[in-house]
Design a protein around this motif. Sequence first.
Motif, PDB file in Angstrom:
ATOM      1  N   SER A  25      -0.478  -5.130 -11.883  1.00  0.00           N
ATOM      2  CA  SER A  25      -1.681  -4.822 -11.120  1.00  0.00           C
ATOM      3  C   SER A  25      -1.330  -4.165  -9.786  1.00  0.00           C
ATOM      4  O   SER A  25      -1.972  -3.189  -9.376  1.00  0.00           O
ATOM      5  N   MET A  26      -0.293  -4.678  -9.131  1.00  0.00           N
ATOM      6  CA  MET A  26       0.133  -4.096  -7.860  1.00  0.00           C
ATOM      7  C   MET A  26       0.647  -2.674  -8.057  1.00  0.00           C
ATOM      8  O   MET A  26       0.323  -1.776  -7.264  1.00  0.00           O
ATOM      9  N   SER A  27       1.409  -2.443  -9.106  1.00  0.00           N
ATOM     10  CA  SER A  27       1.947  -1.098  -9.328  1.00  0.00           C
ATOM     11  C   SER A  27       0.831  -0.121  -9.700  1.00  0.00           C
ATOM     12  O   SER A  27       0.867   1.044  -9.321  1.00  0.00           O
ATOM     13  N   LYS A  28      -0.187  -0.596 -10.424  1.00  0.00           N
ATOM     14  CA  LYS A  28      -1.340   0.251 -10.751  1.00  0.00           C
ATOM     15  C   LYS A  28      -2.094   0.643  -9.489  1.00  0.00           C
ATOM     16  O   LYS A  28      -2.478   1.806  -9.315  1.00  0.00           O
ATOM     17  N   ASP A  29      -2.275  -0.311  -8.592  1.00  0.00           N
ATOM     18  CA  ASP A  29      -2.964  -0.017  -7.335  1.00  0.00           C
ATOM     19  C   ASP A  29      -2.192   0.986  -6.495  1.00  0.00           C
ATOM     20  O   ASP A  29      -2.773   1.904  -5.907  1.00  0.00           O
ATOM     21  N   ILE A  30      -0.873   0.838  -6.450  1.00  0.00           N
ATOM     22  CA  ILE A  30      -0.037   1.765  -5.679  1.00  0.00           C
ATOM     23  C   ILE A  30      -0.102   3.164  -6.278  1.00  0.00           C
ATOM     24  O   ILE A  30      -0.232   4.163  -5.562  1.00  0.00           O
ATOM     25  N   GLN A  32      -2.509   4.438  -8.066  1.00  0.00           N
ATOM     26  CA  GLN A  32      -3.843   4.980  -7.822  1.00  0.00           C
ATOM     27  C   GLN A  32      -3.959   5.490  -6.379  1.00  0.00           C
ATOM     28  O   GLN A  32      -4.506   6.569  -6.134  1.00  0.00           O
ATOM     29  N   GLN A  33      -3.419   4.747  -5.432  1.00  0.00           N
ATOM     30  CA  GLN A  33      -3.452   5.160  -4.032  1.00  0.00           C
ATOM     31  C   GLN A  33      -2.645   6.439  -3.828  1.00  0.00           C
ATOM     32  O   GLN A  33      -3.085   7.355  -3.122  1.00  0.00           O
TER      33      GLN A  33
END
Length: 60
Positions: A25-30, A32-33
């Motif tokens: 989830s953290m890597s997906k958010d990064i 996306q950013q």
Amino acid sequence: MDIAALSMAMSQASVVQSASLQVMSMSKDIAQQQGQQMTEMLKSLPAPHPNLGGSLDLSV
């Protein structure tokens, strides 16, 4: 099989799965950013040659 050992193994598997999902989830958010930042950067760049590509010369 021992019930206590099975319970412990299942608990550890659950913790590992939860940690894995959190990291994903953290890597997906990064990602996306970073994609949004890349889009903003590309929008702010001027066109390299605004007159190029406006017309096409054809000869038969």
